[in-house]
Design a protein around this motif. Structure first.
Motif, mmCIF file in Angstrom:
data_model
loop_
_atom_site.group_PDB
_atom_site.id
_atom_site.type_symbol
_atom_site.label_atom_id
_atom_site.label_comp_id
_atom_site.label_asym_id
_atom_site.label_seq_id
_atom_site.Cartn_x
_atom_site.Cartn_y
_atom_site.Cartn_z
ATOM 1 N N CYS A 296 0.842 -1.187 0.000
ATOM 2 C CA CYS A 296 0.000 0.000 0.000
ATOM 3 C C CYS A 296 0.880 1.241 0.000
ATOM 4 O O CYS A 296 1.733 1.415 0.883
ATOM 5 C CB CYS A 296 -0.917 0.000 1.226
ATOM 6 S SG CYS A 296 -1.986 1.451 1.359
ATOM 7 N N CYS A 298 -0.121 4.084 0.620
ATOM 8 C CA CYS A 298 -0.705 5.041 1.555
ATOM 9 C C CYS A 298 -0.182 4.838 2.977
ATOM 10 O O CYS A 298 0.244 5.783 3.628
ATOM 11 C CB CYS A 298 -2.221 4.931 1.530
ATOM 12 S SG CYS A 298 -3.072 6.052 2.675
ATOM 13 N N ARG A 305 -4.167 -2.715 -1.421
ATOM 14 C CA ARG A 305 -3.845 -1.571 -2.265
ATOM 15 C C ARG A 305 -4.356 -0.272 -1.641
ATOM 16 O O ARG A 305 -5.111 -0.292 -0.666
ATOM 17 C CB ARG A 305 -4.432 -1.758 -3.666
ATOM 18 C CG ARG A 305 -3.899 -2.995 -4.387
ATOM 19 C CD ARG A 305 -4.415 -3.081 -5.802
ATOM 20 N NE ARG A 305 -3.972 -4.302 -6.462
ATOM 21 C CZ ARG A 305 -2.813 -4.444 -7.091
ATOM 22 N NH1 ARG A 305 -1.979 -3.411 -7.144
ATOM 23 N NH2 ARG A 305 -2.485 -5.572 -7.671
ATOM 24 N N LYS A 306 -3.949 0.828 -2.260
ATOM 25 C CA LYS A 306 -4.304 2.134 -1.706
ATOM 26 C C LYS A 306 -5.813 2.350 -1.693
ATOM 27 O O LYS A 306 -6.353 2.976 -0.779
ATOM 28 C CB LYS A 306 -3.629 3.230 -2.536
ATOM 29 C CG LYS A 306 -3.784 4.613 -1.937
ATOM 30 C CD LYS A 306 -3.399 5.680 -2.924
ATOM 31 C CE LYS A 306 -4.529 5.909 -3.914
ATOM 32 N NZ LYS A 306 -4.314 7.136 -4.725
ATOM 33 N N GLU A 307 -6.502 1.805 -2.708
ATOM 34 C CA GLU A 307 -7.944 2.014 -2.809
ATOM 35 C C GLU A 307 -8.704 1.393 -1.645
ATOM 36 O O GLU A 307 -9.779 1.860 -1.277
ATOM 37 C CB GLU A 307 -8.462 1.452 -4.133
ATOM 38 C CG GLU A 307 -7.974 2.186 -5.374
ATOM 39 C CD GLU A 307 -6.538 1.847 -5.717
ATOM 40 O OE1 GLU A 307 -5.929 2.566 -6.527
ATOM 41 O OE2 GLU A 307 -6.031 0.855 -5.160
ATOM 42 N N THR A 308 -8.177 0.328 -1.059
ATOM 43 C CA THR A 308 -8.846 -0.350 0.061
ATOM 44 C C THR A 308 -8.104 -0.172 1.375
ATOM 45 O O THR A 308 -8.303 -0.962 2.298
ATOM 46 C CB THR A 308 -8.979 -1.852 -0.262
ATOM 47 O OG1 THR A 308 -7.679 -2.414 -0.473
ATOM 48 C CG2 THR A 308 -9.840 -2.068 -1.497
ATOM 49 N N CYS A 309 -7.284 0.839 1.458
ATOM 50 C CA CYS A 309 -6.485 1.057 2.666
ATOM 51 C C CYS A 309 -7.380 1.506 3.816
ATOM 52 O O CYS A 309 -8.144 2.476 3.673
ATOM 53 C CB CYS A 309 -5.411 2.105 2.403
ATOM 54 S SG CYS A 309 -4.390 2.476 3.855
ATOM 55 N N ARG A 312 -6.628 5.170 4.823
ATOM 56 C CA ARG A 312 -7.150 6.160 3.892
ATOM 57 C C ARG A 312 -8.630 6.395 4.127
ATOM 58 O O ARG A 312 -9.115 7.530 4.112
ATOM 59 C CB ARG A 312 -6.903 5.702 2.461
ATOM 60 C CG ARG A 312 -7.437 6.682 1.416
ATOM 61 C CD ARG A 312 -7.491 6.018 0.059
ATOM 62 N NE ARG A 312 -8.003 6.941 -0.940
ATOM 63 C CZ ARG A 312 -8.406 6.590 -2.139
ATOM 64 N NH1 ARG A 312 -8.380 5.314 -2.482
ATOM 65 N NH2 ARG A 312 -8.853 7.471 -3.000
ATOM 66 N N ASN A 313 -9.374 5.322 4.328
ATOM 67 C CA ASN A 313 -10.809 5.469 4.572
ATOM 68 C C ASN A 313 -11.099 6.157 5.900
ATOM 69 O O ASN A 313 -12.126 6.821 6.058
ATOM 70 C CB ASN A 313 -11.473 4.091 4.536
ATOM 71 C CG ASN A 313 -11.356 3.441 3.167
ATOM 72 O OD1 ASN A 313 -11.266 4.129 2.154
ATOM 73 N ND2 ASN A 313 -11.332 2.118 3.137
ATOM 74 N N THR A 319 -4.565 11.124 -1.153
ATOM 75 C CA THR A 319 -5.432 11.443 -2.287
ATOM 76 C C THR A 319 -4.666 11.519 -3.595
ATOM 77 O O THR A 319 -5.244 11.364 -4.658
ATOM 78 C CB THR A 319 -6.123 12.790 -2.054
ATOM 79 O OG1 THR A 319 -5.130 13.795 -1.807
ATOM 80 C CG2 THR A 319 -7.037 12.703 -0.839
ATOM 81 N N GLU A 321 -2.071 10.405 -6.592
ATOM 82 C CA GLU A 321 -1.775 9.124 -7.214
ATOM 83 C C GLU A 321 -0.343 8.716 -6.905
ATOM 84 O O GLU A 321 0.571 9.554 -6.925
ATOM 85 C CB GLU A 321 -1.973 9.215 -8.733
ATOM 86 C CG GLU A 321 -3.419 9.373 -9.145
ATOM 87 C CD GLU A 321 -4.230 8.155 -8.751
ATOM 88 O OE1 GLU A 321 -3.679 7.054 -8.741
ATOM 89 O OE2 GLU A 321 -5.429 8.315 -8.436
#
Length: 349
Positions: A296, A298, A305-309, A312-313, A319, A321
């Motif tokens: 990740c 992030c 991955r960063k999208e499911t970190c 981050r959530n 934010t 890339e």
């Protein structure tokens, strides 16, 4: 004439040999006035098998319910595995006797669910066959059995052959016939297949692929823009030991054959946050990880991955890339992109 007709001409040695090796299903053969039952053929009801039939009850005996194991049990009285045979022994004597047994079975009174206890001597015999075997798994990707077998064949089968066994959940066992090939598979890595790391570790007893977790991995780490005077094995080992545990330094780096980045092999812990960078001579240097596609960018933890970190959530961060450094097939030309406060991953085409 009658006497001549009643005479029985004995068979020759060649005929006896052909009769013995014959695969035809002949039930009975008449020799003189007696009947002899051939070895391995079905006896008539009420008749006993010949002395040639060894190895316990035959298939016909099992169908007819004939128990011929009583004679064998007389010879194996010393191997009785019941708990009653240990009732007169002390705990020390019980332990000593169990070591000489192949297996002890404990029965459950509540359900038909016995417990098997194999002796240490028996386990050593079972483990001996896997002394030159390794457990492998491709990190972050699943490929077909034939594709993996062909790639490992090209990499490892130098002096002997191996047997690849699929044990499920992405894990395989590679059983070698040559000790040198086995040692090369363990120590010659890190191994990369399709730009993903192949985790290799020695075979271990009781390995369960459904419960196994990969905690550590040997990965290649790059340090771009670091001055050439630090392309030294001792200096890079110190830096690598802070990242994880330094295993080796790339020959192109230690020999000053590449100047774009320093490259070292480090054993990292995948369940902990990776090191992002460091300061040296009042300058900051970021670290790039090769082949860790599920790292990740992030939070710096491997496995998502960063999208499911989760971070981050929770914090609504990360934010921008992530930048990915790529290398061409003909030259190790590093491409930099702006990447503040993020972990870096290197991918090869």
């Amino acid at each position: 004439m009658n006497e001549q007709e009643n005479m029985i001409v004995p068979s020759s040695k060649e005929e006896d040999d052909l009769l013995t090796r014959s695969s035809k299903k002949i039930k009975n053969v008449v020799v003189g006035n007696e009947k002899e039952i051939l070895q391995g053929h079905w006896p008539k009801l009420g008749e006993t098998t010949s002395a040639f039939n060894v190895g316990g009850s035959s298939f016909a005996d099992k169908l007819k319910g004939v128990d011929r194991s009583s004679d064998e049990l007389e010879d194996d009285k010393g191997d009785d595995l019941s708990d009653d045979s240990l009732s007169d022994y002390s705990p020390e004597e019980k332990s000593k006797e169990c070591n000489d047994w192949k297996c002890k079975i404990s029965e459950s009174l509540s359900r038909n669910f016995p417990t098997f206890h194999f002796s240490d001597k028996m386990k050593q015999r079972l483990y001996k066959a896997w002394g030159t075997a390794v457990i492998v798994k491709l990190l972050g990707r699943n490929i077909g059995f034939r594709a993996l077998e062909s790639r490992l064949q090209a990499m490892w089968a130098k002096r002997g052959v191996f047997n690849l066994i699929n044990i499920g959940h992405g894990y395989y066992i590679v059983k070698f016939t040559n000790k040198e090939d086995y040692n090369m598979a363990l120590t010659g890595g890190p191994w990369l297949l399709y730009d993903h790391y192949l985790i290799v570790k020695p075979w271990e007893a009781g390995f369960r692929p459904d419960k196994a977790e990969i905690e550590k991995a040997a990965v290649w780490v790059r340090i771009p823009k670091i001055p050439l005077e630090y392309y030294d094995e001792v200096a890079l080992t110190v830096i690598g030991n802070r990242i994880g545990k330094t295993l080796k330094v790339d020959m192109n780096t230690s020999g000053h054959l590449r100047g774009h980045f320093a490259r070292i092999c480090v054993l990292v812990e995948l369940d902990k946050q990776m090191m992002q960078g460091f300061y040296l001579d009042n300058q900051e240097f970021f670290i790039e990880y090769e082949g860790l596609h599920l790292l990740c960018t992030c939070c710096g933890i491997y496995g998502h991955r960063k999208e499911t970190c989760p971070q981050r959530n929770r914090d609504n961060g990360c934010t921008s890339e992530p930048a990915v450094g790529k290398t061409t097939a003909n030259a190790d030309q590093h491409v930099d992109q702006k990447q503040d406060e993020q972990w870096r991953i290197v991918q090869k085409p």
